[in-house]
Design a protein around this motif. Structure first.
Motif, PDB file in Angstrom:
ATOM      1  N   SER A  79      10.245   4.309 -41.394  1.00 15.75           N
ATOM      2  CA  SER A  79      10.142   4.209 -39.938  1.00 15.75           C
ATOM      3  C   SER A  79       9.347   2.990 -39.528  1.00 15.75           C
ATOM      4  O   SER A  79       9.566   2.432 -38.460  1.00 15.75           O
ATOM      5  CB  SER A  79       9.479   5.452 -39.353  1.00 15.75           C
ATOM      6  N   GLU A  80       8.414   2.604 -40.422  1.00 14.60           N
ATOM      7  CA  GLU A  80       7.566   1.457 -40.064  1.00 14.60           C
ATOM      8  C   GLU A  80       8.288   0.138 -40.274  1.00 14.60           C
ATOM      9  O   GLU A  80       7.924  -0.870 -39.707  1.00 14.60           O
ATOM     10  CB  GLU A  80       6.286   1.486 -40.898  1.00 14.60           C
ATOM     11  N   GLU A  81       9.332   0.164 -41.132  1.00 17.36           N
ATOM     12  CA  GLU A  81      10.046  -1.090 -41.379  1.00 17.36           C
ATOM     13  C   GLU A  81      10.855  -1.482 -40.160  1.00 17.36           C
ATOM     14  O   GLU A  81      11.352  -0.643 -39.428  1.00 17.36           O
ATOM     15  CB  GLU A  81      10.977  -0.926 -42.581  1.00 17.36           C
ATOM     16  N   GLN A  82      11.029  -2.785 -40.005  1.00 16.05           N
ATOM     17  CA  GLN A  82      11.780  -3.271 -38.853  1.00 16.05           C
ATOM     18  C   GLN A  82      13.252  -3.257 -39.189  1.00 16.05           C
ATOM     19  O   GLN A  82      13.687  -3.961 -40.073  1.00 16.05           O
ATOM     20  CB  GLN A  82      11.346  -4.703 -38.525  1.00 16.05           C
ATOM     21  N   MET A  83      13.978  -2.410 -38.518  1.00 17.79           N
ATOM     22  CA  MET A  83      15.429  -2.469 -38.674  1.00 17.79           C
ATOM     23  C   MET A  83      16.087  -1.771 -37.501  1.00 17.79           C
ATOM     24  O   MET A  83      15.465  -0.974 -36.816  1.00 17.79           O
ATOM     25  CB  MET A  83      15.864  -1.872 -40.011  1.00 17.79           C
ATOM     26  N   PRO A  84      17.348  -2.104 -37.252  1.00 14.41           N
ATOM     27  CA  PRO A  84      18.042  -1.489 -36.113  1.00 14.41           C
ATOM     28  C   PRO A  84      18.055   0.031 -36.202  1.00 14.41           C
ATOM     29  O   PRO A  84      18.079   0.609 -37.284  1.00 14.41           O
ATOM     30  CB  PRO A  84      19.460  -2.050 -36.185  1.00 14.41           C
ATOM     31  N   ARG A  85      18.025   0.657 -35.057  1.00 15.94           N
ATOM     32  CA  ARG A  85      17.924   2.090 -34.897  1.00 15.94           C
ATOM     33  C   ARG A  85      18.945   2.851 -35.741  1.00 15.94           C
ATOM     34  O   ARG A  85      18.622   3.787 -36.472  1.00 15.94           O
ATOM     35  CB  ARG A  85      18.095   2.411 -33.422  1.00 15.94           C
ATOM     36  N   ASP A  86      20.207   2.438 -35.617  1.00 11.57           N
ATOM     37  CA  ASP A  86      21.265   3.175 -36.310  1.00 11.57           C
ATOM     38  C   ASP A  86      21.164   3.043 -37.823  1.00 11.57           C
ATOM     39  O   ASP A  86      21.424   3.996 -38.549  1.00 11.57           O
ATOM     40  CB  ASP A  86      22.638   2.697 -35.834  1.00 11.57           C
ATOM     41  N   LEU A  91      19.866   5.400 -43.109  1.00  2.00           N
ATOM     42  CA  LEU A  91      19.057   5.339 -44.322  1.00  2.00           C
ATOM     43  C   LEU A  91      18.299   6.640 -44.529  1.00  2.00           C
ATOM     44  O   LEU A  91      18.255   7.200 -45.624  1.00  2.00           O
ATOM     45  CB  LEU A  91      18.082   4.161 -44.224  1.00  2.00           C
ATOM     46  N   LYS A  92      17.697   7.127 -43.417  1.00  2.00           N
ATOM     47  CA  LYS A  92      16.937   8.376 -43.505  1.00  2.00           C
ATOM     48  C   LYS A  92      17.842   9.504 -43.957  1.00  2.00           C
ATOM     49  O   LYS A  92      17.477  10.350 -44.779  1.00  2.00           O
ATOM     50  CB  LYS A  92      16.348   8.714 -42.132  1.00  2.00           C
ATOM     51  N   LYS A  93      19.069   9.500 -43.401  1.00  2.00           N
ATOM     52  CA  LYS A  93      19.990  10.581 -43.735  1.00  2.00           C
ATOM     53  C   LYS A  93      20.317  10.554 -45.222  1.00  2.00           C
ATOM     54  O   LYS A  93      20.368  11.596 -45.890  1.00  2.00           O
ATOM     55  CB  LYS A  93      21.271  10.416 -42.908  1.00  2.00           C
ATOM     56  N   LYS A  94      20.529   9.323 -45.751  1.00  2.00           N
ATOM     57  CA  LYS A  94      20.871   9.198 -47.166  1.00  2.00           C
ATOM     58  C   LYS A  94      19.734   9.687 -48.047  1.00  2.00           C
ATOM     59  O   LYS A  94      19.947  10.426 -49.013  1.00  2.00           O
ATOM     60  CB  LYS A  94      21.185   7.729 -47.480  1.00  2.00           C
ATOM     61  N   LEU A  95      18.515   9.256 -47.700  1.00  2.00           N
ATOM     62  CA  LEU A  95      17.336   9.671 -48.455  1.00  2.00           C
ATOM     63  C   LEU A  95      17.223  11.199 -48.484  1.00  2.00           C
ATOM     64  O   LEU A  95      17.015  11.818 -49.519  1.00  2.00           O
ATOM     65  CB  LEU A  95      16.077   9.110 -47.785  1.00  2.00           C
TER      66      LEU A  95
END
Lengths: 538, 81
Positions: A79-86, A91-95
């Protein structure tokens, strides 16, 4: 160790003394030592099974806890990394999915090992039975010896309790226990080991680990509850048991009326035995400041089968709800079925049908939890059908009644009707629990209908069932006493509190009568299973 | 209000498809007062799970989360995040 023995009283005395003389910090060790002693005394050879459960569940939960914790950390880092929302969401879903699979493997392995052991112990008779049938086709001389397994003490109860803990940790409800000795205490705590209640970790564990001070009032209430339990068990349950076993020994020499009375006696026996055992167990725990969950709430006052099962063996039903019913109802196929049902069958049936079917499965499980015999399968199906019927039909009948005002449901007479109706339905179901086999249960029902000689009430046949006039009458009086007490409790009267407010002389008279009644009128010599209790055999 | 993950209107539509007789905007204590029964909860959670592609944990099936529309909304947003 049999609760009904001098040894147990001696054990309790030493136990209480040791508990309160030990410094508070180490009192949990006294509990653990007492539980280990109790278990090994009862059954040293089969202790390996509870150890397997303790070890597998403890480490399984620790691993799950680690996985949960590291997932949380990873998600926060991402969440702290800078990346587009989607992208972040994907990524979170995959993890999460990857971690989910790891968790499933861990949980499934532990569950399969433990329920596997339970299944083999409890249901191997089924398999050897089938295998035998097949073997006989090829070689009728040979016969598979049934494994005739003696169950490890409390296996049905401690397995459920431990797996409940595992699933809670899986769901992230609380972190796992970090101390295997403490966890061993949670699993093997002796007041719950013989026949439950099936406690929950978040409600019981901290109570076990905290040392409790001696509280005179609490100890007194606990002791009173223990005495009450012994009364129910020795004066009522074991007496009613004589009637039942006399009937079962030679059922065809009695009338159908006596068959029905035997089933009623069985209901009295099992209730007094099981709830009496609970009184003893919860009383012991109360003495040392531990509050375990209630397992009974006067089931004879239930107004429906659903309510009956929320008042009888409460912790089993609660376990089934949280760990079987909900997982089924919220599983993907069921969720899809729910939506489909609401679309195709309308709101009424649509919302009731899926949980109704899930409940059917749950009650079937409750039935076969008792054992592999066909009679328990029937018992499960019977209760299943009744509960499903209640879920689907009753709301409709209630709304009909509200529209057309057929019956006034707020009256005492209506409530009484519902209670009697429920008791009657339970009574029929109990034929399958009381009779030794499914076919004999059917026999007994046929007998009852064909030969219901009510005159049996007056011709002395009731006194020929192993209990002479005096014993029979004593049983009736004791049951009446039990009924009056439960009626008072149902109305919210706290018996022990009221009792403790009475004068000293009165209380001591009651104590003396109680102790002598238990000693004189207690029926001794029943050794059906390891710990002397009916449910101790499950 | 920025960044609402789940529109309240969408949620209300779902709830009303299961219990058209309840005014979810104003209802309070829906569990505590027995307005919603356990079968309603099962249908509601099932429909929410399907529609929003989430899986509400059994541990979250507590009265606080279902007593009001806000409670349900907060729960769903938690899972969508």
């Amino acid at each position: 160790m049999n609760y009904i023995s001098v040894y147990f009283i001696a054990f309790l005395t030493v136990f209480f003394a040791a508990y309160f003389l030990t410094p508070k910090k180490f009192r949990w060790i006294v509990l653990l030592a007492a539980s280990v002693f109790f278990y090994l005394y009862s059954q040293i050879s089969l202790a390996v099974y509870i150890v397997v459960t303790i070890v597998t569940v403890f480490f399984g939960a620790v691993i799950l806890g680690k996985i949960n914790a590291s997932l949380k950390v990873s998600l926060e880092k991402k969440s702290e990394e800078q990346m587009p929302r989607d992208d972040l969401k994907a990524l979170k879903k995959k993890l999460t999915k990857k971690v989910q699979n790891q968790k499933r493997i861990v949980a499934a392995s532990v569950i399969i090992i433990n329920f596997g052991i339970l299944a083999v112990m409890k249901y191997s008779g089924l398999f050897t039975g089938f295998a035998d049938l097949i073997l006989k086709r090829f070689d009728s001389a040979r016969e598979l010896q049934p494994l005739n397994i003696i169950l490890p003490l409390g296996i049905s109860f401690y397995t459920f309790q431990s797996i409940g803990y595992l699933i809670d940790v899986y769901r992230g409800k609380y972190p796992p226990d970090k101390n295997i000795a403490r966890f061993a205490l949670f699993v093997s705590f002796f007041p719950q080991i013989i026949q439950g209640p099936i406690n929950r970790y978040d409600q019981l564990a901290h109570q076990l680990y905290e040392g409790h001070p001696f509280d005179e009032t609490r100890f007194k209430m606990g002791a009173q509850r223990i005495m009450w339990g012994f009364f129910k068990k020795l004066v009522i349950a074991d007496r009613a048991a004589v009637f039942v076993s006399t009937f079962n020994a030679d059922p065809h020499s009695y009338t159908g009326f006596i068959a029905a009375v035997s089933v009623v006696m069985f209901m009295i026996q099992v209730y007094a035995d099981f709830s009496g055992g609970m009184d003893i167990s919860l009383g012991i725990a109360q003495c040392v400041g531990i509050e375990m969950t209630e397992n009974f709430q006067r089931p004879h006052f239930a107004a429906s089968i659903g309510e009956y099962w929320r008042r009888w063996h409460i912790t089993l039903g609660a376990w089934m709800k949280d760990y079987l019913l909900y997982p089924i109802t919220f599983s993907v196929p069921f969720v899809k079925f729910n939506r489909f049902a609401r679309k195709k069958l309308g709101l009424y049936f649509g919302k009731l049908l899926p949980p109704c079917i899930a409940m059917g499965v749950v009650f079937f499980a409750v039935g076969i939890w008792h054992g592999s015999q066909w009679k328990y399968v029937m018992f499960g199906i019977y209760n299943s059908v009744l509960v499903m019927f209640e879920i689907i039909v009753i709301p409709f009948i209630i709304s009909l009644n509200e529209k057309f005002k057929i019956v006034n449901t707020k009256t005492l007479s209506w409530k009484l009707f519902l209670i009697l109706n429920t008791m009657f339905l339970v009574f029929i179901g109990k034929y399958f629990a009381m009779a030794p086999t499914f076919s004999s249960a059917v026999e007994y029902i046929k007998m009852t209908v064909a030969d219901f000689n009510v005159l049996g009430l007056f011709n002395g046949s009731l006194y020929k069932m192993g209990l002479d006039v005096n014993n029979f009458n004593l049983l009736i009086v004791s049951v009446l006493l039990l009924f009056c007490v439960s009626l008072a409790q149902e109305r919210g009267i706290r018996i022990r509190e009221v009792f403790n407010r009475q004068n000293l002389v009165f209380r001591w008279i009651v104590y003396i009568i109680a102790v002598f009644s238990i000693i004189i009128f207690g029926v001794y010599g029943r050794n059906a299973n390891a710990a002397g209790f009916f449910y101790g055999g499950f | 209000m920025d960044d609402v993950l789940v529109k309240k209107e969408e949620l209300i539509e779902i709830l009303e498809s299961i219990r058209p007789d309840i005014d979810f905007q104003t209802a309070k204590g829906m569990i505590d007062d027995g307005i919603l029964d356990s079968f309603d909860i099962i249908s509601i959670v099932s429909e929410i799970d399907e529609t929003f592609g989430i899986y509400i944990n059994v541990a979250d099936l507590v009265p606080d989360n279902f007593n009001t529309l806000e409670g349900i909304h907060k729960l769903v947003e938690k899972y969508k995040a």
